[in-house]
Motif scaffolding. Structure first.
Motif, short mmCIF file in Angstrom:
data_model
loop_
_atom_site.label_atom_id
_atom_site.label_comp_id
_atom_site.label_asym_id
_atom_site.label_seq_id
_atom_site.Cartn_x
_atom_site.Cartn_y
_atom_site.Cartn_z
N ARG A 149 5.21 3.79 -9.26
CA ARG A 149 4.75 2.37 -8.54
C ARG A 149 3.44 2.12 -8.69
O ARG A 149 3.13 0.87 -9.29
CB ARG A 149 5.16 2.39 -7.13
N GLU A 150 2.56 2.85 -8.27
CA GLU A 150 1.13 2.62 -8.28
C GLU A 150 0.64 2.40 -10.00
O GLU A 150 -0.38 1.50 -10.22
CB GLU A 150 0.35 3.60 -7.86
N MET A 151 1.07 2.66 -10.87
CA MET A 151 0.97 2.74 -12.15
C MET A 151 1.63 1.43 -12.75
O MET A 151 1.50 1.18 -13.95
CB MET A 151 1.02 3.90 -13.10
N GLY A 152 2.45 0.88 -11.99
CA GLY A 152 3.29 -0.41 -12.43
C GLY A 152 4.37 -0.26 -12.96
O GLY A 152 5.31 -1.24 -13.50
N ARG A 203 1.04 -1.42 0.02
CA ARG A 203 -0.06 -0.04 0.03
C ARG A 203 0.92 1.27 0.01
O ARG A 203 2.16 1.08 0.30
CB ARG A 203 -0.93 0.17 1.03
N PRO A 204 0.25 2.35 -0.34
CA PRO A 204 1.16 3.46 -0.34
C PRO A 204 1.85 3.99 0.77
O PRO A 204 0.95 3.96 1.86
CB PRO A 204 0.29 4.51 -0.99
N GLN A 205 3.01 4.42 0.83
CA GLN A 205 3.34 5.10 2.00
C GLN A 205 2.89 6.57 2.19
O GLN A 205 2.11 7.13 1.39
CB GLN A 205 4.90 5.17 1.84
N VAL A 206 2.99 6.95 3.62
CA VAL A 206 2.65 8.53 3.73
C VAL A 206 3.48 9.21 2.95
O VAL A 206 4.63 9.11 3.01
CB VAL A 206 2.46 8.54 5.31
N MET A 207 2.59 10.05 2.02
CA MET A 207 3.74 10.91 1.38
C MET A 207 4.56 12.13 1.93
O MET A 207 4.31 12.46 3.01
CB MET A 207 2.71 11.81 0.27
N GLY A 208 5.76 12.42 1.29
CA GLY A 208 6.74 13.47 1.78
C GLY A 208 5.86 14.57 1.71
O GLY A 208 5.25 15.07 0.90
N LEU A 209 6.14 15.45 2.90
CA LEU A 209 5.54 16.85 3.06
C LEU A 209 6.79 17.82 2.97
O LEU A 209 7.66 17.72 3.65
CB LEU A 209 4.60 17.16 4.02
N ALA A 253 10.56 -3.63 -2.97
CA ALA A 253 11.21 -5.07 -2.47
C ALA A 253 9.83 -5.95 -2.31
O ALA A 253 9.77 -7.35 -2.78
CB ALA A 253 11.91 -5.20 -1.58
N GLN A 254 8.91 -5.38 -1.43
CA GLN A 254 7.80 -6.32 -0.96
C GLN A 254 6.79 -6.77 -2.44
O GLN A 254 6.26 -7.80 -2.36
CB GLN A 254 6.88 -5.57 -0.18
N ASP A 255 6.65 -5.57 -3.22
CA ASP A 255 5.94 -5.86 -4.48
C ASP A 255 6.38 -6.88 -5.29
O ASP A 255 5.76 -7.84 -6.01
CB ASP A 255 5.85 -4.45 -5.36
N ARG A 256 7.87 -7.17 -5.29
CA ARG A 256 8.34 -8.15 -6.09
C ARG A 256 8.51 -9.59 -5.53
O ARG A 256 8.98 -10.56 -6.17
CB ARG A 256 9.62 -7.97 -6.80
N GLY A 257 8.10 -9.69 -4.26
CA GLY A 257 8.18 -10.81 -3.47
C GLY A 257 9.28 -10.97 -2.52
O GLY A 257 9.49 -12.09 -2.14
N ASP A 258 10.07 -10.07 -2.53
CA ASP A 258 11.32 -10.23 -1.81
C ASP A 258 11.02 -9.74 -0.29
O ASP A 258 11.30 -8.62 0.16
CB ASP A 258 12.37 -9.26 -2.30
N LEU A 259 10.57 -10.40 0.42
CA LEU A 259 9.65 -10.15 1.83
C LEU A 259 10.99 -9.85 2.83
O LEU A 259 10.83 -8.88 3.49
CB LEU A 259 8.92 -11.30 2.34
N ARG A 260 11.90 -10.68 2.84
CA ARG A 260 13.24 -10.42 3.69
C ARG A 260 13.90 -9.29 3.37
O ARG A 260 14.25 -8.39 4.21
CB ARG A 260 13.84 -12.00 3.82
#
Length: 417
Positions: A171-174, A3-9, A210-217
């Motif tokens: 990232r959200e657009m792939g 999910r999206p991170q809190v955006m930088g302000l 990394a999480q998106d591509r399955g590299d959880l560790r």
């Protein structure tokens, strides 16, 4: 569940970081009505820097008081400064509508002051709020306005914040390759400047990739790095975010006890901060965790609460995930009406119209960039040839091309409005 991170302000003048021990003395100066207003507001500004991430509710009250004082004495620059922190406090507490109103007021003040850095900062913040709400088109429009200003001013921090936020859109657009390139550049810039908040954000966003591509560790390692920097700069909101992400990865790895520990810690901290968007996200993770352990009815309760909160906050991406959680939980309870209702709502929230509009907008941006680059290249080539006739002709075509692009952009923005 990525999910999206809190955006930088964009925080104006965020290069000083007073020690926590100084906070009380700064607040005493602010409350001393016998001191000059300029001295009091300077103290309030320094206090806001330490309060904003640790106690956004207290920062909101102080920013409102500072804005009122600055308005009474006609100090528009400090009015805008106070509005910056007021908007940030609203965002950190999940109140996006007043945040947008506040940042638009901040933008108008900096435009009156002809302060380009302030204008760019306000646009950056507006982009971050719309991005957090899932409105990628409006987010991108505001990012476009601030990028050239930060570049012209040589504001590396502003550039880094915007690049980090833009990486989220890619990232959200792939387009994960573009997102990674941007974040690696942000990371190098932050390392060179020893920028703790910048490092925290870059590591957290790289963890998402990394999480998106399955590299959880790998994601877990990056999240822990981000957490360390969040703690160093006393960013409680960011700490809660990383606790949630760490717990979510533990859940995906099947380490349910560790997941329960981290997600519960995130919920407790977010509750103390009044962070409703963060609570909604954490409740979804808690619902999925409970579902992994067995009792689906409890999971339904957590995810329904998250869905209601996300709908109230107009967080479509979070509500979509809550509906997905409800579909899974209701399938387990055998509630077919719940499954149908949330499946239909999820389809509505997943409507491709928003993403299609954003893709079209990005295509326009890329076209404009390539057109200008081509014009400059042709102009340079004509100069090298040394023929005044061809040079004049080339520059004429450049001018015509840029005029056409400007008219096209004006027409498109008018049509969109």
């Amino acid at each position: 569940m990525a999910r999206p991170q809190v955006m930088g302000l964009f925080m104006l003048l965020l290069f000083l970081d007073p020690l926590q021990a100084q906070q009380d003395s700064l607040l005493r100066i602010w409350k001393d009505r016998d001191r000059p207003d300029t001295v009091r507001m300077h103290a309030a500004g320094e206090a806001l820097r330490t309060l904003i991430y640790q106690h956004p509710d207290s920062a909101l009250r102080l920013a409102m008081d500072m804005h009122e004082t600055a308005t009474s004495v006609g100090d528009r620059r400090r009015q805008a400064f106070a509005l910056n922190f007021k908007g940030m406090a609203y965002v950190l507490m999940g109140n996006f509508y007043p945040a947008v109103v506040t940042y638009r007021e901040m933008l108008a003040l900096y435009e009156q002051l002809d302060d380009q850095r302030g204008v760019a900062g306000a646009n950056s913040n507006l982009g971050a709020v719309f991005h957090q709400q899932g409105d990628l088109v409006r987010a991108l429009e505001h990012y476009e306005r601030c990028v050239p200003v930060f570049e012209a001013l040589g504001d590396r921090r502003g550039q880094a914040i915007t690049a980090s936020n833009l990486s989220g859109i890619h990232r959200e657009m792939g387009d994960t390759a573009a997102a990674r390139r941007m974040l690696e550049q942000v990371l190098r810039t932050a390392e060179a400047a020893d920028d703790g908040p910048g490092l925290a954000g870059a590591y957290g966003n790289l963890g998402l990739l990394a999480q998106d591509r399955g590299d959880l560790r790998g994601a877990l390692m990056l999240y822990f790095r981000s957490l360390r920097y969040r703690e160093l700069v006393n960013d409680r909101s960011g700490k809660a975010l990383m606790q949630h992400d760490i717990g979510e990865v533990h859940r995906l790895l099947g380490q349910l006890d560790s997941a329960q520990h981290w997600i519960s810690a995130s919920i407790a901290l977010r509750d103390s901060l009044g962070d409703e968007p963060g609570l909604a996200q954490a409740l979804i993770s808690l619902g999925l965790l409970v579902l992994d352990r067995g009792p689906p009815a409890e999971a339904v309760g957590h995810c329904e609460r998250a869905a209601r909160s996300a709908a109230d906050l107009q967080l479509r991406n979070v509500e979509e995930k809550a509906c997905g959680c409800l579909v899974k939980a209701c399938e387990r309870t055998g509630d077919e009406d719940c499954v149908r209702r949330n499946s239909e709502r999820r389809v509505v929230l997943s409507d491709s119209l928003q993403r299609q509009q954003t893709r079209e907008l990005l295509a326009r941006v890329e076209f404009r960039k390539s057109m200008v680059a081509d014009s400059v290249e042709r102009a340079s080539a004509s100069v090298e040839q040394g023929t005044s006739t061809s040079s004049t002709s080339s520059w004429l075509w450049v001018a015509v091309g840029l005029l056409a692009a400007g008219l096209g952009l004006w027409w498109w923005r008018r049509r969109s409005a």
